[in-house]
Scaffold this motif. Sequence first.
Motif, PDB file in Angstrom:
ATOM      1  N   GLU A 138      -6.459   0.907   5.590  1.00  0.00           N
ATOM      2  CA  GLU A 138      -5.235   1.003   4.782  1.00  0.00           C
ATOM      3  C   GLU A 138      -4.208   1.882   5.483  1.00  0.00           C
ATOM      4  N   ILE A 193      -6.912   6.973   1.021  1.00  0.00           N
ATOM      5  CA  ILE A 193      -6.795   5.662   1.668  1.00  0.00           C
ATOM      6  C   ILE A 193      -7.772   5.577   2.832  1.00  0.00           C
ATOM      7  N   LEU A 248       0.829  -1.208   0.000  1.00  0.00           N
ATOM      8  CA  LEU A 248       0.000   0.000   0.000  1.00  0.00           C
ATOM      9  C   LEU A 248       0.865   1.260   0.000  1.00  0.00           C
ATOM     10  N   ASN A 303       0.334   3.590  -3.098  1.00  0.00           N
ATOM     11  CA  ASN A 303      -0.405   4.831  -2.839  1.00  0.00           C
ATOM     12  C   ASN A 303       0.498   6.035  -2.614  1.00  0.00           C
TER      13      ASN A 303
END
Length: 88
Positions: free
Chosen positions: A74, A70, A35, A39
Amino acid sequence: IGLSMIACAPALYVPQSTNSKEGSDLQALNEGRALYVRNCGSCHSLYIPNDFSDEAWEAYIEQMQNRAKISDSEKALILRYLTSYKPE
């Protein structure tokens, strides 16, 4: 941008369970890493987890949550990854 993200990813530690805080789940740490790369690295260069204190990471992730789009879960996984590695 994507190319620079890929170039930085190998420098980030890959959770191996032996170097993480007690009770950290290996799968969750790897999800947090993925992640973080996907991201956070899509907009700017990635930092090595040890570049900042746990408190600083918490503040940065809180600040960036809306921009990065997010979820709370997350965010928690990313923060767990960023604060879990403590070299001996």
